[in-house]
Structure formats: structure tokens, C-alpha cells
Motif scaffolding. Structure first.
Motif, PDB file in Angstrom:
ATOM      1  N   LYS A 198       0.843  -1.199   0.000  1.00 29.74           N
ATOM      2  CA  LYS A 198       0.000   0.000   0.000  1.00 29.74           C
ATOM      3  C   LYS A 198       0.875   1.244   0.000  1.00 29.74           C
ATOM      4  N   ARG A 199       0.292   2.314  -0.497  1.00 31.41           N
ATOM      5  CA  ARG A 199       0.961   3.613  -0.389  1.00 31.41           C
ATOM      6  C   ARG A 199       0.503   4.253   0.922  1.00 31.41           C
ATOM      7  N   ILE A 200       1.447   4.836   1.653  1.00 32.07           N
ATOM      8  CA  ILE A 200       1.115   5.439   2.949  1.00 32.07           C
ATOM      9  C   ILE A 200       0.869   6.940   2.720  1.00 32.07           C
ATOM     10  N   PRO A 201      -0.343   7.411   2.996  1.00 30.95           N
ATOM     11  CA  PRO A 201      -0.587   8.844   2.777  1.00 30.95           C
ATOM     12  C   PRO A 201       0.265   9.672   3.732  1.00 30.95           C
ATOM     13  N   SER A 202       0.868  10.741   3.224  1.00 34.11           N
ATOM     14  CA  SER A 202       1.768  11.493   4.110  1.00 34.11           C
ATOM     15  C   SER A 202       1.427  12.979   4.136  1.00 34.11           C
ATOM     16  N   MET A 203       1.981  13.650   5.125  1.00 30.74           N
ATOM     17  CA  MET A 203       1.684  15.063   5.386  1.00 30.74           C
ATOM     18  C   MET A 203       2.285  15.977   4.314  1.00 30.74           C
ATOM     19  N   GLY A 204       3.518  15.682   3.945  1.00 27.97           N
ATOM     20  CA  GLY A 204       4.226  16.533   2.990  1.00 27.97           C
ATOM     21  C   GLY A 204       4.921  15.704   1.935  1.00 27.97           C
ATOM     22  N   LEU A 205       5.721  16.357   1.094  1.00 28.76           N
ATOM     23  CA  LEU A 205       6.463  15.676   0.032  1.00 28.76           C
ATOM     24  C   LEU A 205       5.531  14.735  -0.727  1.00 28.76           C
ATOM     25  N   CYS A 206       4.374  15.297  -1.078  1.00 34.55           N
ATOM     26  CA  CYS A 206       3.271  14.428  -1.505  1.00 34.55           C
ATOM     27  C   CYS A 206       3.461  13.756  -2.858  1.00 34.55           C
ATOM     28  N   GLY A 207       4.396  14.239  -3.673  1.00 32.71           N
ATOM     29  CA  GLY A 207       4.629  13.572  -4.951  1.00 32.71           C
ATOM     30  C   GLY A 207       5.568  12.391  -4.830  1.00 32.71           C
ATOM     31  N   MET A 208       6.046  12.155  -3.628  1.00 35.40           N
ATOM     32  CA  MET A 208       6.976  11.028  -3.416  1.00 35.40           C
ATOM     33  C   MET A 208       6.233   9.908  -2.717  1.00 35.40           C
ATOM     34  N   PRO A 209       6.027   8.763  -3.398  1.00 35.37           N
ATOM     35  CA  PRO A 209       5.309   7.686  -2.714  1.00 35.37           C
ATOM     36  C   PRO A 209       6.118   7.117  -1.548  1.00 35.37           C
TER      37      PRO A 209
END
Ligand SMILES: CC(C)(COP(=O)(O)OP(=O)(O)OC[C@H]1O[C@@H](n2cnc3c(N)ncnc32)[C@H](O)[C@@H]1OP(=O)(O)O)[C@@H](O)C(=O)NCCC(=O)NCCSC(=O)CCS(=O)O
Ligand SMILES: Cc1cc2nc3c(=O)[nH]c(=O)nc-3n(C[C@H](O)[C@H](O)[C@H](O)COP(=O)(O)OP(=O)(O)OC[C@H]3O[C@@H](n4cnc5c(N)ncnc54)[C@H](O)[C@@H]3O)c2cc1C
Length: 408
Positions: A198-209
């Protein structure tokens, strides 16, 4: 004090120019959360992917100092691009170029020079800061190793081709230590047993999976084991030695994000008027700008010192890398917050780059060794002794010291 020579200034200026394109697409990368492939193509054409790869393998043999100049400028424009420049020049690729066989170097160099950002797979759900407690295993079967385990927060999971996987090497049922295993992923299901769970949704650096990867009987040929000097027994330490390069890179990405926010704040305070005058004239804001510039210059000085400590074929010094990462990461959080404050409500708006800089900067005191763990590492180096963090480690240390005293 460092001054850049003409060649280094040219590298920085070329990156500064490309960072303008990177900035132009950075809001869309953040919004769409898509990996910035068009920028990666441009970075590849500019020679920023794999620039530290030695000339004999097709790279430029650039130094860590050259590479951090590129990382800082790219991160000023686009934080994700800055991080791509880190992993395309440091970390896994550095370890492979130092310890790899000629065939491994060929594979890794070709991938990175063509635009791949390798993934380094260390962290597990139950082994974050305590990375050496990892439970992923690589069991030797004939001329192959069978890897089983779960890694999470793997940067580039799903887009990276080259993977350096840290795992416990087990031969004839006996654990040999932690080793590095190289796996190339060529597409969604190849190899099928390296699953991007799964991809982990993150707070920042959003274009980096950021991804959770599952290895289910993943087979690795023996010739894809990255064997550092000293064998598996020294494997973890040697891989971490190479990882010091990536710590300097992460410090630089943090610096670039903060420096970009500072530049935009410096412009803003001279344009924005309140009480009939530019807000730059308010002394309190001038002091904020002063503090920001001090933090940035201090971070850059430690980063350049750490990068320069690598020498022609080595890695950055462990103590210097840890110091630089702690200062640059903590400073990036502070400086981006101050920059947002200087922009007032406009800084808080998603229409402007300040709130993104605050979100992007927040990862750096966590990833790559947390601010707390790296302070432990600095203290260990200063004291010249291990500071075990496990209870039994402390107990063993106390017993050793008691035994020594008793013998005296
Ligand atoms: C090292 C730790 C995981 C603590 O674990 P231990 O207490 O088991 O480890 P030590 O006894 O301290 O070290 C074991 C071994 O490794 C050598 N070592 C450790 N760190 C380094 C280093 N930085 N440079 C060189 N060598 C190192 C150490 O000397 C020992 O060797 P000997 O056995 O004595 O020969 C923990 O402190 C730690 O570092 N945790 C952080 C984990 C981490 O950084 N994870 C990063 C994951 S990748 C990532 O986050 C990417 C993000 S990014 O943007 O870059
Ligand atoms: C954006 C991002 C990208 C990442 N990329 C990668 C990657 O590409 N590859 C990879 O392998 N990993 C990656 N990581 C994982 C990263 O390395 C870990 O998150 C980090 O090492 C901390 O582990 P943890 O999150 O499990 O926190 P924990 O270790 O659970 O720590 C929780 C808190 O406790 C503190 N703490 C823990 N132990 C101590 C101690 N002994 N003394 C004082 N304080 C302590 C920590 O500092 C932290 O504040 C990434 C993480 C992020 C956020």
C-alpha cells in the motif's frame, strides 16, 4: 570556511536554473501526489541523476559536495525533486559503488543514470529507530536467498526499480548478521514476490510515494548480495557507513526547502505594506529574518563540512553527518514556520508555497534517523563509547564495568 571553485559554482548555477522549472510544477506535484516524471527526465538530461557514480561506470565521479549543491538548489524549487537527487546520488547507490561486484555496479549505474531513484529498505513496523532489531530474513537455499518480511515507509516504493533490502542473512539455519540484497523491480508485478502492499498517505512531500513493501519468498540470486568488507558480521555497520551519505543528503534537502521559504519570505516582507510602510521595517520581523539566515548558514556550513569529509572514495564522517542532519532538520522546521508567519494569512493559504514548505520540512527530524537518535549518535561519538538503548544492553555495560572495577 568553504568557497566554491568555478566548477562547483557552475554545477550550482545549472541546478539553480533547472530548479525554476521544478518550482513551476511543484504545486501540481503536491496537489496530484504524482511522482514528477517530467522533472526526473530533465534532471537526468542535466546529469543530476547518478552524478556521483564513478566515470568508469558512466557517471561523472562527482563528489558529495558537488551533489549537495544540486540537492539544495533542486529542493529550493521542489522538495520532492531534492529528495530524488539525494537517492540518485547517495545511500543505496553509494553503497553499491563502494561494495558491489562489477556486475552489480553495471546494473545499478545503468538504472540510476537512466533516471531511477533507488529505494533503500531498512525500516519495519516493529523496527524503526531500533533498525538493527529488524526481522526480515534472507535464507540461503542453494545459490539463492529467499527473503520474507515487511518494510514500511519505503521512499519511492512503487516507482523505484533498484531496491537495496536490509535483511538477516541465515545460512544452514544459523544467523550470520545483517546483509544487503539487491532486487530490481521492472514493473507492477515483476518480481511478483516484491509486493507494493500500500501507499502510505503522508503530510508533505506528496509527490513522493511512501510505501509498505511485502517480500513473500522473494528470490535473490547469490550474485545480487551486496557483500561489504567483513562479511555479514560487519554488514549492518558497513551499510550504515554508506548510509551516512544519505543522511547528509537528507540534511541538504531540508536546508533547500528552508532556504527556498526564506528567499520567498525575504521578498514578501519588502513588498507587503501595513501601517503605511513595508513590513520589513518592523524590527521584530528583521530579527526573525536574522535568526532564519543564521540557522541556514550554520546548517550549510555543517553540511558542506560533512560532505567534504567523505574524501575521494569514502563516505561522509558519521559524527559530522549526524550533526548536520540534526541541525538542518530542526532548523528547517523552525525556518519554514517563521517564513509562513511572515506571509501572514497568505502563508497559510494552499494557493501559496509556504504551507507546503512547512509540511515538506516536517519529515526531516523523523526520517533518516530521528532528531533524538542522531543526538544519541553524536553523544556516543563525543564520549567514545556505546550508549546502548536496550535495557539488557545497559545491564551488560554496567556488569562489564563492575567486573573491570573488581579486577582492579
Ligand atoms: C544504529 C541504530 C539502529 C541502533 O542500533 P544498535 O544499538 O543495535 O546499533 P549500534 O551498536 O550502535 O550499531 C551497530 C553497528 O553499526 C555501526 N553503525 C551504526 N550506525 C552507524 C553509522 N551511522 N555509521 C557507521 N556505522 C554505524 C556501529 O558502529 C556498529 O558496528 P559494530 O558492531 O560496532 O562494528 C540506531 O542508532 C539508528 O541509527 N537508528 C536510525 C535508523 C535509521 O537511520 N534508519 C533510516 C532508514 S532509511 C530512511 O529513513 C530514508 C529517509 S531519507 O530521506 O534519507
Ligand atoms: C517521509 C519518510 C520517509 C522515509 N523513508 C524511508 C526509507 O526510504 N527507507 C526506510 O527504510 N525508512 C524510511 N523511513 C522510516 C524512518 O527511517 C523511520 O520513521 C525512523 O527511523 C523512525 O522510526 P519510527 O518512525 O518507527 O519511530 P520510532 O522509532 O518508533 O520512534 C518514535 C519516537 O521515539 C523516539 N525514540 C525512539 N527510540 C529512542 C531512544 N532510544 N531515545 C530517544 N528517543 C527515542 C523517536 O525519536 C521518535 O520521536 C521514512 C520515514 C518517513 C517519515
Amino acid at each position: 570556511m568553504f568557497t566554491l571553485n568555478a566548477a562547483q559554482a557552475r554545477i550550482r548555477d545549472a541546478a539553480r536554473e533547472l530548479a525554476k522549472d521544478a518550482f513551476a510544477q511543484s504545486a501540481e506535484t503536491d496537489r496530484s501526489t504524482q511522482y514528477p516524471w517530467p522533472m526526473v527526465e530533465k534532471m537526468t538530461r542535466a546529469g543530476f541523476m547518478g552524478m556521483t557514480v564513478p566515470r568508469e561506470w558512466g557517471g561523472q565521479g562527482a563528489s558529495y559536495l558537488d551533489a549537495v549543491l544540486v540537492v539544495e538548489e533542486m529542493a529550493k524549487g521542489c522538495a520532492v525533486c531534492g529528495r530524488i537527487a539525494v537517492e540518485a546520488n547517495m545511500g543505496a547507490i553509494g553503497a553499491i559503488m563502494a561494495y558491489g561486484t562489477p556486475a552489480q555496479k553495471r546494473i545499478a549505474a545503468d538504472l540510476v543514470l537512466a533516471g531511477d531513484k533507488p529505494a533503500i529498505c531498512i525500516t519495519e513496523p516493529e523496527a524503526g529507530s531500533a533498525a538493527s532489531e529488524m526481522t526480515t530474513t534472507a535464507v540461503k537455499k542453494g545459490d539463492r536467498w529467499i527473503i520474507n518480511g515487511v518494510k514500511h515507509w519505503i521512499t519511492g516504493g512503487g516507482v523505484s526499480k533498484l531496491h537495496l533490502i536490509f535483511a538477516r542473512a541465515i545460512e544452514d539455519g544459523v544467523e550470520q548478521g545483517i546483509g544487503g540484497f539487491l532486487v530490481v523491480r521492472n514493473g507492477a508485478n515483476d518480481p511478483a514476490n516484491l509486493v507494493v502492499h500500500k501507499r502510505i498517505p503522508s503530510m508533505g512531500l506528496c509527490g513522493m510515494p511512501e510505501a509498505e513493501l511485502h517480500f513473500r519468498d522473494l528470490e535473490v540470486a547469490d550474485d545480487m548480495v551486496l557483500r561489504a568488507p567483513g562479511g555479514f558480521k560487519r554488514g549492518f555497520g558497513k551499510l550504515m557507513d554508506a548510509y551516512n551519505g544519505q543522511r547528509v543528503g537528507a540534511a541538504t534537502a531540508a536546508l533547500g526547502i528552508a532556504a527556498g521559504a526564506y528567499d520567498r519570505a525575504l521578498d514578501f516582507v519588502q513588498q507587503r505594506r501595513q501601517f503605511g510602510r513595508p513590513i520589513a521595517e518592523f524590527q521584530g520581523l528583521g530579527w526573525m529574518l536574522a535568526d532564519m539566515s543564521i540557522k541556514l548558514e550554520a546548517s550549510r556550513a555543517l553540511i558542506w563540512q560533512a560532505a567534504a569529509s567523505a574524501g575521494p572514495n569514502g563516505f561522509p564522517d558519521r559524527l559530522m553527518a549526524a550533526r548536520a542532519k540534526v541541525l538542518a532538520a530542526d532548523s528547517a522546521v523552525e525556518v519554514t514556520n517563521m517564513a509562513l508567519q511572515l506571509w501572514g494569512a497568505a502563508g497559510y493559504s494552499r494557493e501559496n508555497p509556504m504551507e507546503r514548505a512547512v509540511r515538506d520540512a516536517r519529515m526531516f527530524p523523523i526520517a533518516g534517523g530521528t532528531a533524538q537518535i542522531l543526538r544519541n549518535q553524536v553523544a556516543e561519538q563525543l564520549l567514545g563509547r556505546k550508549l546502548p538503548q536496550t535495557r539488557d544492553g545497559m545491564l551488560r555495560l554496567a556488569m562489564d564495568e563492575a567486573a573491570k572495577l573488581a579486577a582492579e
